[in-house]
Motif scaffolding. Structure first.
Motif, PDB file in Angstrom:
ATOM      1  N   ILE A   6       0.899  -0.985  -0.151  1.00  0.00           N
ATOM      2  CA  ILE A   6       0.088   0.064   0.032  1.00  0.00           C
ATOM      3  C   ILE A   6       0.809   1.179   0.126  1.00  0.00           C
ATOM      4  O   ILE A   6       1.443   1.536   1.044  1.00  0.00           O
ATOM      5  CB  ILE A   6      -0.956   0.162   1.184  1.00  0.00           C
ATOM      6  N   GLY A   7       0.947   2.027  -1.246  1.00  0.00           N
ATOM      7  CA  GLY A   7       1.744   3.172  -1.407  1.00  0.00           C
ATOM      8  C   GLY A   7       2.819   3.016  -2.201  1.00  0.00           C
ATOM      9  O   GLY A   7       3.723   2.111  -2.124  1.00  0.00           O
ATOM     10  N   GLU A  30      -1.859   2.159  -5.092  1.00  0.00           N
ATOM     11  CA  GLU A  30      -1.428   3.453  -5.189  1.00  0.00           C
ATOM     12  C   GLU A  30      -2.781   4.342  -5.313  1.00  0.00           C
ATOM     13  O   GLU A  30      -3.421   4.001  -6.384  1.00  0.00           O
ATOM     14  CB  GLU A  30      -0.295   3.895  -6.114  1.00  0.00           C
ATOM     15  N   LYS A  31      -3.079   5.304  -4.553  1.00  0.00           N
ATOM     16  CA  LYS A  31      -4.468   6.078  -4.919  1.00  0.00           C
ATOM     17  C   LYS A  31      -4.365   7.055  -5.860  1.00  0.00           C
ATOM     18  O   LYS A  31      -5.171   7.689  -6.317  1.00  0.00           O
ATOM     19  CB  LYS A  31      -5.062   6.590  -3.502  1.00  0.00           C
ATOM     20  N   LYS A 129      -7.899   3.050  -3.066  1.00  0.00           N
ATOM     21  CA  LYS A 129      -7.667   3.673  -1.896  1.00  0.00           C
ATOM     22  C   LYS A 129      -8.059   2.824  -0.612  1.00  0.00           C
ATOM     23  O   LYS A 129      -9.014   2.275  -0.558  1.00  0.00           O
ATOM     24  CB  LYS A 129      -8.343   4.930  -1.553  1.00  0.00           C
ATOM     25  N   LEU A 157       2.707  -1.645   4.746  1.00  0.00           N
ATOM     26  CA  LEU A 157       1.953  -0.348   4.667  1.00  0.00           C
ATOM     27  C   LEU A 157       3.254   0.647   4.262  1.00  0.00           C
ATOM     28  O   LEU A 157       4.184   0.616   5.126  1.00  0.00           O
ATOM     29  CB  LEU A 157       1.610  -0.143   6.174  1.00  0.00           C
ATOM     30  N   THR A 159       2.540   4.096   3.113  1.00  0.00           N
ATOM     31  CA  THR A 159       1.963   5.186   2.796  1.00  0.00           C
ATOM     32  C   THR A 159       2.269   6.341   3.112  1.00  0.00           C
ATOM     33  O   THR A 159       1.706   7.382   2.761  1.00  0.00           O
ATOM     34  CB  THR A 159       0.545   5.031   3.549  1.00  0.00           C
ATOM     35  N   SER A 169       0.430  11.616   0.633  1.00  0.00           N
ATOM     36  CA  SER A 169       0.858  11.195   2.044  1.00  0.00           C
ATOM     37  C   SER A 169      -0.107  11.960   2.939  1.00  0.00           C
ATOM     38  O   SER A 169      -0.024  13.210   3.022  1.00  0.00           O
ATOM     39  CB  SER A 169       2.101  11.894   2.335  1.00  0.00           C
ATOM     40  N   ASP A 172      -2.593   8.140   6.019  1.00  0.00           N
ATOM     41  CA  ASP A 172      -3.662   7.052   5.969  1.00  0.00           C
ATOM     42  C   ASP A 172      -3.321   5.686   6.971  1.00  0.00           C
ATOM     43  O   ASP A 172      -3.941   5.155   7.546  1.00  0.00           O
ATOM     44  CB  ASP A 172      -4.340   6.544   4.828  1.00  0.00           C
ATOM     45  N   GLY A 173      -1.872   5.604   6.469  1.00  0.00           N
ATOM     46  CA  GLY A 173      -1.441   4.475   7.182  1.00  0.00           C
ATOM     47  C   GLY A 173      -1.329   4.502   8.593  1.00  0.00           C
ATOM     48  O   GLY A 173      -1.504   3.267   9.411  1.00  0.00           O
ATOM     49  N   ILE A 374       6.685   6.254   6.992  1.00  0.00           N
ATOM     50  CA  ILE A 374       5.295   5.795   8.081  1.00  0.00           C
ATOM     51  C   ILE A 374       5.949   5.266   9.592  1.00  0.00           C
ATOM     52  O   ILE A 374       5.413   5.339  10.248  1.00  0.00           O
ATOM     53  CB  ILE A 374       4.449   4.517   7.355  1.00  0.00           C
TER      54      ILE A 374
END
Length: 410
Positions: A6-7, A30-31, A129, A157, A159, A169, A172-173, A374
């Motif tokens: 995630i990220g 990736e969002k 997301k 993670l 993020t 950034s 979220d994480g 993170i």
């Protein structure tokens, strides 16, 4: 074996590629429209990848929890990263202070090479997301995206923190990890411009070869030689950003700038005497033309309290001492920091005491790994923070890869 990373920053990219090399089925989630967005803007678009220094210097330049990174830096060092990028077809160069950049001065070359690498390793890039992590019987088993859950044998993670939110950034994480019982050290801005009480019409003026000191009532917490920049409400630039990483205790803080650090007070006084003799018949306003940038002269003169139109030849020894003090000790009062969104990195994050330093796996939730910003680690400017991202990402990806090779997952 299915892995969700995630990220899509440098840490996530490295973790995804390393895990895929071992044969894992990896999805890089990736969002943003595309990964590597923050990487594209680092180093003013030139991408200061790492620092060409020793292992000990990597640790020394990591301001927060440097010792936690010993294993990660040894497993995937700055030299390893440089060799890795060269093999991907990105020639590198080392500049002042050990800063390493692509020879092309284009961050896009770095991102494009990493994207090619991911494609070659079979990493699938997905725009989604992530909302939360799915844990059953104490073990991580997937990620929830809205009302949909996706199974995963391992999740990384990566993020990021909360700086440059436009790159994705947004913290979220932190929430996802905290919901599972992880300790999150409060996020704060690091490597961020300072806001000062004094206001000058100097925005955009860059000063090179100065020495900047930051002090409290208890003493100085930082001093460095280098370059700085005046902004509309304070100061920025390399030495200022690094100074901000040391300003962790409650203030007030005072900044002192030595505008002529190469000259001792005695030598500088002799220089003033020569210049004043040269401009003896002119107004004091013109007596510092050979010594300072033109935009700075009015501010310095105002600070001395000496009338700008006083003839230079009439300046007294006592007044010269005031000028000398102003040049060697130009002070500013720090009232705060620019918002965390403007910081280069975020200080704070997942407590390192809850992460295995060799594998980056959570000590609380098996199958959950952390990489990059993170984690509660951060460093000075100069390529050190990107090295942290790449090293921790490599550690997480390789740890997952080793478990794949050992058939530890069904």
């Amino acid at each position: 074996m299915q892995v969700l990373v995630i990220g899509g920053g440098p840490a996530g990219i490295m973790a995804a590629g390393m895990a895929a090399e071992a044969g894992a089925k990896v999805y890089l989630v990736e969002k943003n429209d595309r990964p590597g967005r923050k990487l594209r803007i680092t180093g003013k678009g030139r991408c200061n990848l790492t620092n060409n220094c020793t292992h000990e210097e990597l640790i020394e330049n990591t301001v927060v929890n440097g010792r936690f990174l010993h294993s990660a830096f040894r497993a995937f060092s700055n030299l390893d990263l440089m060799e890795f990028m060269e093999k991907l077809g990105v020639p590198l160069k080392t500049e002042r202070g050990g800063r390493v950049f692509p020879e092309s001065d284009k961050a896009t070359d770095v991102v494009d090479a990493l994207m090619r690498w991911l494609r070659e390793k079979g990493v699938r890039i997905v725009k989604l997301k992530a909302d939360s992590l799915i844990v059953r019987e104490g073990k991580l088993c997937g990620v929830r995206f809205g009302d949909k859950g996706i199974r995963a044998d391992a999740v990384v993670l990566a993020t990021g923190g909360m700086s440059y939110p436009q790159t994705g950034s947004t913290g979220d994480g932190y929430k996802m990890a905290k919901d599972l019982g992880h300790t999150v050290v409060s996020a704060r801005a690091s490597l961020v411009p300072l806001v000062c009480e004094e206001r000058f019409d100097l925005a955009g003026l860059s000063l090179k070869n100065i020495t900047l000191s930051v002090c409290t009532e208890k003493g100085c917490v930082y001093e460095e030689f280098g370059e700085m920049l005046f902004t509309h409400d304070g100061i920025s630039g390399p030495v200022v950003l690094s100074a901000s990483a040391h300003m962790r205790e409650p203030g007030p803080y005072k900044v002192a700038i030595d505008l002529k650090p190469a000259l001792s007070r005695e030598v500088l006084d002799k220089r003033l005497l020569r210049d004043f003799e040269k401009y003896a018949r002119k107004d004091f306003l013109h007596a510092l033309d050979d010594l300072l940038p033109k935009r700075l002269i009015d501010t310095v003169i105002t600070r001395t309290g000496i009338p700008p139109h006083k003839k230079t030849g009439l300046i007294t020894k006592a007044e010269r001492a005031v000028i000398l003090e102003t040049l060697k000790h130009f002070t500013l009062t720090v009232t705060g920091f620019r918002p965390i969104a403007e910081a280069i990195v975020t200080s704070g994050g997942i407590s390192v005491g809850e992460i295995n330093p060799k594998t980056m796996e959570s000590k609380k939730i098996p199958g959950l790994y952390f990489a990059g910003e993170i984690i509660d680690v951060d460093a000075y400017t100069g390529g050190f923070n990107l090295q942290i991202a790449f090293s921790t990402g490599a550690s997480a990806g390789r740890a997952i890869g080793e478990r794949v090779l050992l058939n530890e997952w069904e």
